[in-house]
Design a protein around this motif. Structure first.
Motif, PDB file in Angstrom:
ATOM      1  N   ARG A 393       0.833  -1.196   0.000  1.00 42.22           N
ATOM      2  CA  ARG A 393       0.000   0.000   0.000  1.00 42.22           C
ATOM      3  C   ARG A 393       0.874   1.255   0.000  1.00 42.22           C
ATOM      4  NH1 ARG A 393      -2.193  -3.823  -0.770  1.00 42.22           N
ATOM      5  NH2 ARG A 393      -2.122  -2.796  -2.786  1.00 42.22           N
ATOM      6  N   GLU A 394       0.282   2.391  -0.289  1.00 50.86           N
ATOM      7  CA  GLU A 394       1.043   3.631  -0.400  1.00 50.86           C
ATOM      8  C   GLU A 394       1.681   4.040   0.924  1.00 50.86           C
ATOM      9  OE1 GLU A 394      -1.350   6.702  -2.043  1.00 50.86           O
ATOM     10  OE2 GLU A 394      -1.578   5.720  -4.003  1.00 50.86           O
ATOM     11  N   SER A 395       1.043   3.690   2.030  1.00 52.73           N
ATOM     12  CA  SER A 395       1.566   4.050   3.346  1.00 52.73           C
ATOM     13  C   SER A 395       0.999   3.104   4.380  1.00 52.73           C
ATOM     14  CB  SER A 395       1.179   5.495   3.714  1.00 52.73           C
ATOM     15  OG  SER A 395      -0.238   5.603   3.859  1.00 52.73           O
ATOM     16  N   ARG A 396       1.609   3.074   5.568  1.00 47.27           N
ATOM     17  CA  ARG A 396       1.075   2.261   6.674  1.00 47.27           C
ATOM     18  C   ARG A 396      -0.334   2.737   7.039  1.00 47.27           C
ATOM     19  NH1 ARG A 396       3.863   0.363  11.167  1.00 47.27           N
ATOM     20  NH2 ARG A 396       5.583  -0.036   9.737  1.00 47.27           N
ATOM     21  N   GLU A 397      -0.518   4.052   7.056  1.00 44.82           N
ATOM     22  CA  GLU A 397      -1.820   4.619   7.395  1.00 44.82           C
ATOM     23  C   GLU A 397      -2.894   4.129   6.431  1.00 44.82           C
ATOM     24  OE1 GLU A 397      -3.274   9.030   8.604  1.00 44.82           O
ATOM     25  OE2 GLU A 397      -2.562   8.821   6.540  1.00 44.82           O
ATOM     26  N   GLU A 398      -2.546   4.073   5.139  1.00 37.42           N
ATOM     27  CA  GLU A 398      -3.492   3.604   4.129  1.00 37.42           C
ATOM     28  C   GLU A 398      -3.824   2.133   4.335  1.00 37.42           C
ATOM     29  OE1 GLU A 398      -5.756   3.662   0.402  1.00 37.42           O
ATOM     30  OE2 GLU A 398      -5.302   5.021   2.056  1.00 37.42           O
ATOM     31  N   ALA A 399      -2.815   1.322   4.645  1.00 38.38           N
ATOM     32  CA  ALA A 399      -3.046  -0.103   4.893  1.00 38.38           C
ATOM     33  C   ALA A 399      -3.966  -0.296   6.094  1.00 38.38           C
ATOM     34  CB  ALA A 399      -1.706  -0.805   5.130  1.00 38.38           C
ATOM     35  N   ILE A 400      -3.727   0.459   7.158  1.00 44.38           N
ATOM     36  CA  ILE A 400      -4.560   0.350   8.364  1.00 44.38           C
ATOM     37  C   ILE A 400      -5.993   0.776   8.060  1.00 44.38           C
ATOM     38  CG2 ILE A 400      -4.942   1.358  10.654  1.00 44.38           C
ATOM     39  CD1 ILE A 400      -1.861   1.459  10.936  1.00 44.38           C
ATOM     40  N   ARG A 401      -6.154   1.864   7.309  1.00 40.42           N
ATOM     41  CA  ARG A 401      -7.497   2.331   6.967  1.00 40.42           C
ATOM     42  C   ARG A 401      -8.262   1.293   6.158  1.00 40.42           C
ATOM     43  NH1 ARG A 401     -10.096   4.338   2.709  1.00 40.42           N
ATOM     44  NH2 ARG A 401      -8.223   4.270   1.405  1.00 40.42           N
ATOM     45  N   MET A 402      -7.612   0.731   5.140  1.00 38.30           N
ATOM     46  CA  MET A 402      -8.292  -0.235   4.288  1.00 38.30           C
ATOM     47  C   MET A 402      -8.637  -1.506   5.048  1.00 38.30           C
ATOM     48  SD  MET A 402      -6.227   0.162   0.669  1.00 38.30           S
ATOM     49  CE  MET A 402      -7.229  -1.070  -0.162  1.00 38.30           C
ATOM     50  N   TYR A 403      -7.666  -2.044   5.779  1.00 38.73           N
ATOM     51  CA  TYR A 403      -7.905  -3.294   6.493  1.00 38.73           C
ATOM     52  C   TYR A 403      -8.922  -3.080   7.617  1.00 38.73           C
ATOM     53  CZ  TYR A 403      -6.840  -7.847   8.571  1.00 38.73           C
ATOM     54  OH  TYR A 403      -6.939  -9.129   9.063  1.00 38.73           O
ATOM     55  N   GLY A 404      -8.771  -1.990   8.380  1.00 37.43           N
ATOM     56  CA  GLY A 404      -9.689  -1.722   9.481  1.00 37.43           C
ATOM     57  C   GLY A 404     -11.107  -1.459   9.027  1.00 37.43           C
ATOM     58  N   SER A 405     -11.257  -1.004   7.769  1.00 39.96           N
ATOM     59  CA  SER A 405     -12.599  -0.686   7.269  1.00 39.96           C
ATOM     60  C   SER A 405     -13.458  -1.917   7.035  1.00 39.96           C
ATOM     61  CB  SER A 405     -12.485   0.098   5.957  1.00 39.96           C
ATOM     62  OG  SER A 405     -12.130  -0.755   4.863  1.00 39.96           O
ATOM     63  N   VAL A 406     -12.831  -3.093   6.907  1.00 44.24           N
ATOM     64  CA  VAL A 406     -13.592  -4.294   6.548  1.00 44.24           C
ATOM     65  C   VAL A 406     -14.682  -4.566   7.581  1.00 44.24           C
ATOM     66  CG1 VAL A 406     -13.498  -6.771   6.117  1.00 44.24           C
ATOM     67  CG2 VAL A 406     -11.660  -5.286   5.265  1.00 44.24           C
ATOM     68  N   LEU A 407     -14.297  -4.628   8.848  1.00 40.96           N
ATOM     69  CA  LEU A 407     -15.306  -4.863   9.891  1.00 40.96           C
ATOM     70  C   LEU A 407     -16.040  -3.583  10.261  1.00 40.96           C
ATOM     71  CD1 LEU A 407     -13.972  -7.404  12.549  1.00 40.96           C
ATOM     72  CD2 LEU A 407     -15.958  -7.611  11.074  1.00 40.96           C
ATOM     73  N   ALA A 408     -15.343  -2.464  10.248  1.00 34.31           N
ATOM     74  CA  ALA A 408     -15.972  -1.214  10.670  1.00 34.31           C
ATOM     75  C   ALA A 408     -17.115  -0.813   9.744  1.00 34.31           C
ATOM     76  CB  ALA A 408     -14.935  -0.101  10.746  1.00 34.31           C
ATOM     77  N   TYR A 409     -16.891  -0.923   8.419  1.00 34.89           N
ATOM     78  CA  TYR A 409     -17.890  -0.462   7.461  1.00 34.89           C
ATOM     79  C   TYR A 409     -18.588  -1.606   6.721  1.00 34.89           C
ATOM     80  CZ  TYR A 409     -16.019   4.196   8.286  1.00 34.89           C
ATOM     81  OH  TYR A 409     -15.636   5.360   8.881  1.00 34.89           O
ATOM     82  N   GLY A 410     -18.041  -2.797   6.773  1.00 36.32           N
ATOM     83  CA  GLY A 410     -18.685  -3.936   6.145  1.00 36.32           C
ATOM     84  C   GLY A 410     -18.219  -4.189   4.726  1.00 36.32           C
ATOM     85  N   ILE A 411     -18.491  -5.392   4.250  1.00 40.01           N
ATOM     86  CA  ILE A 411     -18.064  -5.820   2.921  1.00 40.01           C
ATOM     87  C   ILE A 411     -18.895  -5.190   1.821  1.00 40.01           C
ATOM     88  CG2 ILE A 411     -17.993  -7.864   1.404  1.00 40.01           C
ATOM     89  CD1 ILE A 411     -17.098  -9.471   3.855  1.00 40.01           C
ATOM     90  N   LEU A 412     -20.174  -4.926   2.092  1.00 43.12           N
ATOM     91  CA  LEU A 412     -21.069  -4.442   1.052  1.00 43.12           C
ATOM     92  C   LEU A 412     -21.171  -2.924   0.987  1.00 43.12           C
ATOM     93  CD1 LEU A 412     -23.979  -7.042   1.394  1.00 43.12           C
ATOM     94  CD2 LEU A 412     -21.975  -7.131  -0.087  1.00 43.12           C
ATOM     95  N   ASN A 413     -20.613  -2.234   1.988  1.00 45.30           N
ATOM     96  CA  ASN A 413     -20.654  -0.774   1.984  1.00 45.30           C
ATOM     97  C   ASN A 413     -19.395  -0.203   1.332  1.00 45.30           C
ATOM     98  OD1 ASN A 413     -23.132  -0.282   3.220  1.00 45.30           O
ATOM     99  ND2 ASN A 413     -22.258  -0.463   5.281  1.00 45.30           N
ATOM    100  N   ALA A 414     -19.468   1.047   0.917  1.00 50.18           N
ATOM    101  CA  ALA A 414     -18.291   1.729   0.384  1.00 50.18           C
ATOM    102  C   ALA A 414     -17.309   1.964   1.528  1.00 50.18           C
ATOM    103  CB  ALA A 414     -18.689   3.065  -0.247  1.00 50.18           C
ATOM    104  N   PRO A 415     -16.007   1.837   1.293  1.00 48.79           N
ATOM    105  CA  PRO A 415     -15.012   2.042   2.337  1.00 48.79           C
ATOM    106  C   PRO A 415     -14.896   3.523   2.684  1.00 48.79           C
ATOM    107  CG  PRO A 415     -13.930   1.773   0.238  1.00 48.79           C
ATOM    108  CD  PRO A 415     -15.389   1.529  -0.005  1.00 48.79           C
ATOM    109  N   PRO A 416     -14.306   3.858   3.837  1.00 46.66           N
ATOM    110  CA  PRO A 416     -14.108   5.269   4.168  1.00 46.66           C
ATOM    111  C   PRO A 416     -13.051   5.892   3.281  1.00 46.66           C
ATOM    112  CG  PRO A 416     -12.916   3.874   5.714  1.00 46.66           C
ATOM    113  CD  PRO A 416     -13.728   2.956   4.836  1.00 46.66           C
ATOM    114  N   GLU A 417     -13.202   7.150   3.011  1.00 47.29           N
ATOM    115  CA  GLU A 417     -12.210   7.830   2.198  1.00 47.29           C
ATOM    116  C   GLU A 417     -10.971   8.147   3.015  1.00 47.29           C
ATOM    117  OE1 GLU A 417     -13.849  11.251   0.394  1.00 47.29           O
ATOM    118  OE2 GLU A 417     -15.364  10.159  -0.765  1.00 47.29           O
ATOM    119  N   GLY A 418      -9.811   8.125   2.338  1.00 49.29           N
ATOM    120  CA  GLY A 418      -8.568   8.474   3.019  1.00 49.29           C
ATOM    121  C   GLY A 418      -8.503   9.960   3.274  1.00 49.29           C
ATOM    122  N   LYS A 419      -7.569  10.336   4.152  1.00 47.51           N
ATOM    123  CA  LYS A 419      -7.433  11.751   4.480  1.00 47.51           C
ATOM    124  C   LYS A 419      -6.844  12.500   3.286  1.00 47.51           C
ATOM    125  CE  LYS A 419      -6.976  11.033   9.455  1.00 47.51           C
ATOM    126  NZ  LYS A 419      -6.129  11.214  10.651  1.00 47.51           N
TER     127      LYS A 419
END
Length: 419
Positions: A393-419
Protein backbone atom coordinates in the motif's frame (compact mmCIF):
# COMPACT_ATOMS: atom_id res chain seq x y z
CA UNK A 1 7.09 -39.08 -32.53
CA UNK A 2 6.25 -41.38 -29.62
CA UNK A 3 5.24 -44.91 -30.50
CA UNK A 4 2.54 -46.86 -28.74
CA UNK A 5 3.75 -49.35 -26.14
CA UNK A 6 3.71 -52.96 -27.18
CA UNK A 7 2.15 -53.94 -23.88
CA UNK A 8 -0.45 -52.11 -21.87
CA UNK A 9 -0.91 -53.15 -18.27
CA UNK A 10 -4.51 -53.78 -17.34
CA UNK A 11 -6.12 -50.87 -15.51
CA UNK A 12 -6.39 -51.42 -11.80
CA UNK A 13 -9.88 -51.87 -10.47
CA UNK A 14 -11.45 -48.77 -8.91
CA UNK A 15 -11.48 -48.78 -5.11
CA UNK A 16 -14.43 -50.64 -3.66
CA UNK A 17 -17.18 -48.92 -1.67
CA UNK A 18 -15.88 -50.65 1.43
CA UNK A 19 -12.39 -49.27 0.83
CA UNK A 20 -13.72 -45.75 0.31
CA UNK A 21 -15.90 -45.89 3.42
CA UNK A 22 -13.02 -47.02 5.60
CA UNK A 23 -10.78 -44.39 4.10
CA UNK A 24 -13.41 -41.74 4.82
CA UNK A 25 -13.67 -42.94 8.43
CA UNK A 26 -9.90 -42.67 8.80
CA UNK A 27 -9.93 -39.12 7.45
CA UNK A 28 -12.78 -38.21 9.81
CA UNK A 29 -10.88 -39.64 12.78
CA UNK A 30 -7.74 -37.77 11.68
CA UNK A 31 -9.72 -34.51 11.51
CA UNK A 32 -10.93 -35.06 15.07
CA UNK A 33 -7.37 -35.81 16.24
CA UNK A 34 -5.97 -32.70 14.58
CA UNK A 35 -8.72 -30.51 16.00
CA UNK A 36 -8.07 -31.84 19.49
CA UNK A 37 -4.28 -32.18 19.52
CA UNK A 38 -2.91 -30.26 16.54
CA UNK A 39 -1.06 -31.58 13.53
CA UNK A 40 1.93 -32.91 15.46
CA UNK A 41 -0.44 -34.62 17.89
CA UNK A 42 -1.90 -36.76 15.11
CA UNK A 43 -0.92 -40.42 15.55
CA UNK A 44 -1.72 -43.65 13.73
CA UNK A 45 -2.46 -45.21 17.11
CA UNK A 46 -5.11 -42.63 17.96
CA UNK A 47 -6.72 -42.84 14.53
CA UNK A 48 -6.66 -46.65 14.56
CA UNK A 49 -8.38 -46.78 17.96
CA UNK A 50 -11.05 -44.32 16.78
CA UNK A 51 -12.00 -46.45 13.75
CA UNK A 52 -11.52 -49.88 15.34
CA UNK A 53 -8.47 -50.91 13.30
CA UNK A 54 -4.86 -51.68 14.12
CA UNK A 55 -2.09 -49.35 13.03
CA UNK A 56 -0.96 -51.71 10.28
CA UNK A 57 -4.42 -51.52 8.71
CA UNK A 58 -4.30 -47.71 8.76
CA UNK A 59 -0.96 -47.75 6.92
CA UNK A 60 -2.64 -49.76 4.16
CA UNK A 61 -4.64 -46.60 3.36
CA UNK A 62 -1.94 -44.02 4.20
CA UNK A 63 1.69 -45.10 4.13
CA UNK A 64 2.94 -42.25 6.33
CA UNK A 65 1.39 -40.02 8.95
CA UNK A 66 2.40 -36.94 6.94
CA UNK A 67 0.33 -38.20 3.99
CA UNK A 68 -2.72 -38.64 6.22
CA UNK A 69 -2.27 -35.19 7.76
CA UNK A 70 -1.86 -33.51 4.38
CA UNK A 71 -4.93 -35.18 2.87
CA UNK A 72 -7.05 -34.37 5.93
CA UNK A 73 -6.16 -30.68 5.57
CA UNK A 74 -6.61 -30.86 1.81
CA UNK A 75 -10.13 -32.23 2.26
CA UNK A 76 -10.98 -29.25 4.51
CA UNK A 77 -9.67 -26.80 1.91
CA UNK A 78 -11.73 -28.56 -0.77
CA UNK A 79 -14.84 -28.11 1.40
CA UNK A 80 -14.09 -24.41 1.87
CA UNK A 81 -13.66 -24.03 -1.87
CA UNK A 82 -16.91 -25.86 -2.61
CA UNK A 83 -18.86 -23.48 -0.37
CA UNK A 84 -17.25 -20.44 -2.00
CA UNK A 85 -18.12 -21.77 -5.48
CA UNK A 86 -21.69 -22.55 -4.44
CA UNK A 87 -22.07 -19.03 -3.03
CA UNK A 88 -20.89 -17.62 -6.36
CA UNK A 89 -24.02 -18.98 -8.05
CA UNK A 90 -26.20 -16.37 -6.32
CA UNK A 91 -27.03 -13.33 -8.52
CA UNK A 92 -25.69 -10.41 -6.43
CA UNK A 93 -22.85 -9.78 -3.94
CA UNK A 94 -25.37 -9.51 -1.09
CA UNK A 95 -27.06 -12.77 -2.09
CA UNK A 96 -23.66 -14.45 -2.42
CA UNK A 97 -22.61 -13.36 1.06
CA UNK A 98 -25.95 -14.56 2.47
CA UNK A 99 -25.53 -17.92 0.77
CA UNK A 100 -21.93 -18.16 1.97
CA UNK A 101 -23.08 -17.85 5.59
CA UNK A 102 -26.12 -20.09 5.06
CA UNK A 103 -23.96 -22.90 3.68
CA UNK A 104 -21.36 -22.63 6.42
CA UNK A 105 -23.89 -22.55 9.24
CA UNK A 106 -25.75 -25.47 7.69
CA UNK A 107 -22.44 -27.33 7.81
CA UNK A 108 -21.77 -26.21 11.41
CA UNK A 109 -25.25 -27.47 12.38
CA UNK A 110 -24.76 -30.86 10.74
CA UNK A 111 -21.35 -31.22 12.38
CA UNK A 112 -22.84 -30.39 15.79
CA UNK A 113 -25.57 -33.00 15.21
CA UNK A 114 -22.90 -35.51 14.04
CA UNK A 115 -24.44 -35.64 10.59
CA UNK A 116 -21.28 -34.41 8.85
CA UNK A 117 -17.55 -34.96 9.18
CA UNK A 118 -15.74 -32.40 11.37
CA UNK A 119 -14.19 -29.50 9.52
CA UNK A 120 -10.45 -29.75 10.10
CA UNK A 121 -8.91 -26.63 11.61
CA UNK A 122 -6.41 -25.10 9.23
CA UNK A 123 -4.58 -23.12 11.92
CA UNK A 124 -1.85 -25.77 12.18
CA UNK A 125 -1.30 -26.05 8.42
CA UNK A 126 1.92 -24.09 8.96
CA UNK A 127 3.40 -27.08 10.79
CA UNK A 128 3.31 -29.23 7.63
CA UNK A 129 6.60 -30.05 5.97
CA UNK A 130 7.38 -28.98 2.45
CA UNK A 131 6.30 -29.34 -0.29
CA UNK A 132 2.77 -29.97 1.03
CA UNK A 133 2.83 -26.86 3.19
CA UNK A 134 3.35 -24.58 0.20
CA UNK A 135 0.94 -26.49 -2.02
CA UNK A 136 -1.95 -26.37 0.45
CA UNK A 137 -1.20 -22.75 1.32
CA UNK A 138 -1.42 -21.91 -2.38
CA UNK A 139 -4.71 -23.82 -2.68
CA UNK A 140 -6.17 -21.92 0.27
CA UNK A 141 -4.89 -18.57 -1.04
CA UNK A 142 -6.61 -19.33 -4.35
CA UNK A 143 -9.92 -19.63 -2.47
CA UNK A 144 -9.32 -16.21 -0.89
CA UNK A 145 -8.65 -14.68 -4.32
CA UNK A 146 -11.74 -16.34 -5.82
CA UNK A 147 -13.89 -15.19 -2.91
CA UNK A 148 -12.67 -11.62 -3.33
CA UNK A 149 -13.90 -11.67 -6.93
CA UNK A 150 -17.18 -13.32 -5.95
CA UNK A 151 -18.01 -10.63 -3.39
CA UNK A 152 -16.49 -7.63 -5.21
CA UNK A 153 -16.63 -8.33 -8.95
CA UNK A 154 -14.90 -6.07 -11.47
CA UNK A 155 -12.77 -4.36 -8.82
CA UNK A 156 -9.54 -2.75 -9.99
CA UNK A 157 -6.47 -1.18 -8.36
CA UNK A 158 -6.98 -0.15 -4.74
CA UNK A 159 -10.51 -1.53 -4.82
CA UNK A 160 -9.10 -4.95 -5.75
CA UNK A 161 -6.66 -4.77 -2.81
CA UNK A 162 -9.58 -3.95 -0.51
CA UNK A 163 -11.59 -6.85 -1.95
CA UNK A 164 -8.75 -9.26 -1.07
CA UNK A 165 -8.63 -7.88 2.47
CA UNK A 166 -12.39 -8.37 2.79
CA UNK A 167 -12.17 -12.00 1.70
CA UNK A 168 -9.23 -12.62 4.03
CA UNK A 169 -11.00 -11.17 7.08
CA UNK A 170 -14.20 -13.03 6.22
CA UNK A 171 -12.47 -16.41 6.01
CA UNK A 172 -10.51 -15.86 9.22
CA UNK A 173 -13.72 -14.93 11.03
CA UNK A 174 -15.25 -18.18 9.75
CA UNK A 175 -12.23 -20.13 11.04
CA UNK A 176 -12.48 -18.48 14.46
CA UNK A 177 -16.19 -19.37 14.73
CA UNK A 178 -15.06 -22.81 15.92
CA UNK A 179 -13.54 -21.22 19.04
CA UNK A 180 -16.71 -19.47 20.25
CA UNK A 181 -19.65 -21.26 18.60
CA UNK A 182 -19.62 -24.03 21.27
CA UNK A 183 -21.12 -21.41 23.62
CA UNK A 184 -24.33 -21.60 21.56
CA UNK A 185 -26.87 -24.40 21.14
CA UNK A 186 -27.58 -25.71 17.65
CA UNK A 187 -31.12 -24.19 17.63
CA UNK A 188 -29.47 -20.77 18.09
CA UNK A 189 -27.24 -21.11 15.04
CA UNK A 190 -29.79 -19.46 12.71
CA UNK A 191 -29.73 -16.31 14.83
CA UNK A 192 -25.92 -16.35 15.04
CA UNK A 193 -25.78 -16.70 11.25
CA UNK A 194 -28.10 -13.72 10.75
CA UNK A 195 -26.19 -11.50 13.18
CA UNK A 196 -22.81 -12.45 11.73
CA UNK A 197 -24.02 -11.78 8.20
CA UNK A 198 -25.33 -8.37 9.26
CA UNK A 199 -21.98 -7.46 10.83
CA UNK A 200 -19.83 -8.66 7.93
CA UNK A 201 -22.12 -7.09 5.33
CA UNK A 202 -22.65 -3.66 6.90
CA UNK A 203 -20.10 -3.26 9.70
CA UNK A 204 -20.52 -1.60 13.07
CA UNK A 205 -20.14 2.01 11.88
CA UNK A 206 -23.30 4.13 11.98
CA UNK A 207 -24.23 6.09 8.87
CA UNK A 208 -21.87 8.99 8.29
CA UNK A 209 -19.17 7.77 10.70
CA UNK A 210 -15.76 9.19 9.74
CA UNK A 211 -12.57 7.11 9.92
CA UNK A 212 -10.22 9.31 11.96
CA UNK A 213 -8.46 7.14 14.57
CA UNK A 214 -5.68 8.47 16.76
CA UNK A 215 -3.15 5.60 17.07
CA UNK A 216 -0.86 5.47 20.08
CA UNK A 217 2.21 3.50 21.12
CA UNK A 218 1.43 0.42 23.15
CA UNK A 219 4.92 -1.06 23.60
CA UNK A 220 7.26 0.01 26.36
CA UNK A 221 10.03 -2.60 26.02
CA UNK A 222 12.61 -3.38 23.37
CA UNK A 223 15.34 -5.95 22.87
CA UNK A 224 18.81 -4.50 22.52
CA UNK A 225 20.46 -5.43 19.24
CA UNK A 226 22.84 -8.37 19.59
CA UNK A 227 21.75 -9.18 23.15
CA UNK A 228 20.23 -12.60 23.88
CA UNK A 229 17.65 -12.31 26.63
CA UNK A 230 14.15 -13.47 27.52
CA UNK A 231 12.88 -10.59 25.41
CA UNK A 232 14.72 -11.74 22.28
CA UNK A 233 13.46 -15.31 22.81
CA UNK A 234 9.95 -13.90 23.23
CA UNK A 235 10.14 -12.08 19.92
CA UNK A 236 11.73 -14.98 18.04
CA UNK A 237 9.20 -17.47 19.40
CA UNK A 238 6.27 -15.18 18.53
CA UNK A 239 7.44 -14.83 14.94
CA UNK A 240 8.09 -18.57 14.59
CA UNK A 241 4.75 -19.63 16.11
CA UNK A 242 2.96 -17.24 13.76
CA UNK A 243 4.85 -18.81 10.84
CA UNK A 244 4.79 -22.50 11.82
CA UNK A 245 2.14 -22.90 14.52
CA UNK A 246 2.67 -24.22 18.05
CA UNK A 247 3.60 -27.76 17.01
CA UNK A 248 5.91 -26.56 14.27
CA UNK A 249 7.91 -24.33 16.65
CA UNK A 250 10.34 -26.60 18.43
CA UNK A 251 13.02 -25.51 20.90
CA UNK A 252 15.58 -26.35 18.21
CA UNK A 253 13.91 -24.05 15.67
CA UNK A 254 13.54 -21.20 18.16
CA UNK A 255 17.22 -21.50 19.14
CA UNK A 256 18.28 -21.75 15.49
CA UNK A 257 16.34 -18.58 14.64
CA UNK A 258 18.59 -16.75 17.12
CA UNK A 259 21.67 -18.74 16.13
CA UNK A 260 22.18 -20.02 19.67
CA UNK A 261 22.30 -23.49 21.25
CA UNK A 262 19.53 -25.36 23.02
CA UNK A 263 21.59 -24.92 26.15
CA UNK A 264 21.27 -21.15 25.82
CA UNK A 265 17.51 -21.56 25.51
CA UNK A 266 17.25 -23.52 28.75
CA UNK A 267 19.55 -21.01 30.47
CA UNK A 268 16.89 -18.36 29.96
CA UNK A 269 13.71 -20.46 29.99
CA UNK A 270 12.43 -23.61 31.65
CA UNK A 271 10.66 -25.00 28.59
CA UNK A 272 8.73 -24.36 25.40
CA UNK A 273 5.26 -24.25 26.97
CA UNK A 274 6.36 -21.62 29.48
CA UNK A 275 7.73 -19.54 26.61
CA UNK A 276 4.54 -19.94 24.57
CA UNK A 277 2.38 -18.82 27.48
CA UNK A 278 4.69 -15.88 28.08
CA UNK A 279 4.38 -14.95 24.39
CA UNK A 280 0.61 -15.02 24.70
CA UNK A 281 0.72 -13.09 27.99
CA UNK A 282 2.68 -10.36 26.23
CA UNK A 283 0.20 -10.21 23.36
CA UNK A 284 -2.73 -10.19 25.78
CA UNK A 285 -1.11 -7.36 27.74
CA UNK A 286 -0.54 -5.31 24.58
CA UNK A 287 -4.16 -5.67 23.44
CA UNK A 288 -5.36 -4.85 26.95
CA UNK A 289 -3.09 -1.81 27.06
CA UNK A 290 -4.51 -0.56 23.76
CA UNK A 291 -8.03 -1.01 25.11
CA UNK A 292 -7.28 0.72 28.42
CA UNK A 293 -5.61 3.70 26.73
CA UNK A 294 -8.63 4.02 24.45
CA UNK A 295 -11.10 3.84 27.35
CA UNK A 296 -9.16 6.51 29.21
CA UNK A 297 -8.81 8.85 26.25
CA UNK A 298 -12.37 10.15 26.22
CA UNK A 299 -14.31 10.52 23.01
CA UNK A 300 -17.01 8.25 21.70
CA UNK A 301 -16.93 4.46 21.72
CA UNK A 302 -16.45 4.66 17.94
CA UNK A 303 -13.30 6.74 18.52
CA UNK A 304 -12.08 4.30 21.17
CA UNK A 305 -12.62 1.18 19.07
CA UNK A 306 -11.14 2.58 15.87
CA UNK A 307 -8.14 4.10 17.67
CA UNK A 308 -7.31 0.89 19.55
CA UNK A 309 -7.84 -1.11 16.34
CA UNK A 310 -5.53 1.20 14.37
CA UNK A 311 -2.88 1.01 17.14
CA UNK A 312 -2.91 -2.80 17.09
CA UNK A 313 -2.88 -2.98 13.28
CA UNK A 314 0.15 -0.70 13.34
CA UNK A 315 1.91 -3.31 15.51
CA UNK A 316 0.87 -6.11 13.15
CA UNK A 317 1.99 -4.32 9.99
CA UNK A 318 5.30 -3.26 11.56
CA UNK A 319 6.28 -6.98 11.72
CA UNK A 320 9.17 -6.33 14.13
CA UNK A 321 7.23 -7.81 17.04
CA UNK A 322 3.65 -8.75 16.03
CA UNK A 323 0.94 -10.09 18.26
CA UNK A 324 0.86 -13.84 18.71
CA UNK A 325 -1.80 -15.48 16.55
CA UNK A 326 -4.42 -16.94 18.87
CA UNK A 327 -5.52 -19.35 16.15
CA UNK A 328 -1.95 -20.71 16.00
CA UNK A 329 -2.44 -21.86 19.59
CA UNK A 330 -5.43 -24.11 18.94
CA UNK A 331 -2.91 -26.98 18.90
CA UNK A 332 -1.80 -26.31 22.48
CA UNK A 333 -2.30 -29.04 25.08
CA UNK A 334 -5.85 -28.83 26.43
CA UNK A 335 -5.00 -27.18 29.77
CA UNK A 336 -2.88 -24.48 28.13
CA UNK A 337 -5.39 -23.99 25.31
CA UNK A 338 -8.21 -23.40 27.79
CA UNK A 339 -6.13 -20.74 29.54
CA UNK A 340 -5.45 -18.98 26.25
CA UNK A 341 -9.09 -19.12 25.14
CA UNK A 342 -10.30 -17.72 28.48
CA UNK A 343 -7.97 -14.74 28.23
CA UNK A 344 -8.88 -14.25 24.58
CA UNK A 345 -12.53 -14.12 25.62
CA UNK A 346 -11.69 -11.40 28.13
CA UNK A 347 -10.18 -9.27 25.37
CA UNK A 348 -13.30 -9.86 23.27
CA UNK A 349 -15.58 -9.02 26.21
CA UNK A 350 -13.85 -5.66 26.70
CA UNK A 351 -14.41 -4.82 23.04
CA UNK A 352 -18.02 -5.99 23.44
CA UNK A 353 -18.46 -3.62 26.38
CA UNK A 354 -17.11 -0.73 24.30
CA UNK A 355 -19.59 -1.63 21.54
CA UNK A 356 -22.50 -1.74 23.99
CA UNK A 357 -21.53 1.73 25.25
CA UNK A 358 -21.39 2.91 21.65
CA UNK A 359 -24.84 1.55 20.83
CA UNK A 360 -26.22 3.31 23.90
CA UNK A 361 -24.74 6.67 22.84
CA UNK A 362 -25.41 6.18 19.10
CA UNK A 363 -21.78 6.03 17.93
CA UNK A 364 -21.97 2.30 17.08
CA UNK A 365 -24.61 0.72 14.84
CA UNK A 366 -26.85 -1.84 16.52
CA UNK A 367 -25.08 -5.17 16.10
CA UNK A 368 -24.53 -8.25 18.27
CA UNK A 369 -21.58 -7.08 20.42
CA UNK A 370 -20.51 -10.58 21.46
CA UNK A 371 -20.23 -11.80 17.88
CA UNK A 372 -18.73 -8.53 16.65
CA UNK A 373 -16.03 -8.52 19.33
CA UNK A 374 -14.96 -12.08 18.48
CA UNK A 375 -14.75 -11.14 14.81
CA UNK A 376 -12.70 -8.05 15.70
CA UNK A 377 -10.22 -10.15 17.70
CA UNK A 378 -9.99 -12.58 14.77
CA UNK A 379 -9.35 -9.84 12.21
CA UNK A 380 -6.64 -8.24 14.35
CA UNK A 381 -4.89 -11.60 14.73
CA UNK A 382 -5.19 -12.40 11.03
CA UNK A 383 -3.56 -9.10 10.07
CA UNK A 384 -0.10 -10.56 10.74
CA UNK A 385 -0.51 -12.75 7.64
CA UNK A 386 -1.24 -9.66 5.55
CA UNK A 387 2.14 -7.98 5.92
CA UNK A 388 3.10 -8.25 2.20
CA UNK A 389 -0.31 -6.77 1.32
CA UNK A 390 0.22 -3.92 3.80
CA UNK A 391 3.71 -3.22 2.46
CA UNK A 392 2.28 -2.87 -1.04
CA UNK A 393 0.00 0.00 0.00
CA UNK A 394 1.04 3.63 -0.40
CA UNK A 395 1.57 4.05 3.35
CA UNK A 396 1.07 2.26 6.67
CA UNK A 397 -1.82 4.62 7.40
CA UNK A 398 -3.49 3.60 4.13
CA UNK A 399 -3.05 -0.10 4.89
CA UNK A 400 -4.56 0.35 8.36
CA UNK A 401 -7.50 2.33 6.97
CA UNK A 402 -8.29 -0.24 4.29
CA UNK A 403 -7.91 -3.29 6.49
CA UNK A 404 -9.69 -1.72 9.48
CA UNK A 405 -12.60 -0.69 7.27
CA UNK A 406 -13.59 -4.29 6.55
CA UNK A 407 -15.31 -4.86 9.89
CA UNK A 408 -15.97 -1.21 10.67
CA UNK A 409 -17.89 -0.46 7.46
CA UNK A 410 -18.68 -3.94 6.15
CA UNK A 411 -18.06 -5.82 2.92
CA UNK A 412 -21.07 -4.44 1.05
CA UNK A 413 -20.65 -0.77 1.98
CA UNK A 414 -18.29 1.73 0.38
CA UNK A 415 -15.01 2.04 2.34
CA UNK A 416 -14.11 5.27 4.17
CA UNK A 417 -12.21 7.83 2.20
CA UNK A 418 -8.57 8.47 3.02
CA UNK A 419 -7.43 11.75 4.48
Amino acid sequence: MDTAPTHIAPASAPPSDRFQKKRARILEAAATEINAHGLKGLTFVGVAEAVGLNTTSVTYYFKRKEMLAAETLEQAIIRYGAIARAAAEAPTPEARLRRFFALFFDLFTRIRLKQAQPLTKLSDLRALDEPMRSKLTEDYTAIIMDLSKILTPDARGAERALAVARAHVLMDCIHWVGAWLPQYSAPDFARVEARMFDLMAYGFAPEGARWAPKPYAIDDSAAEEGEISRETYLRAATQLINERGYRGSSVERIAAKLNVSKGSFYHHLSGKDDLVLECFDRSYSRVSRAQRIALGSGGSAWDQITSSTASLLDVQFDAEFPLLRITALQALPADLRNTVVRRSNRMAQRFAGMMIDGMAEGSIRHIDPLIASQCLISSLNAAVDFLPWANARESREEAIRMYGSVLAYGILNAPPEGK
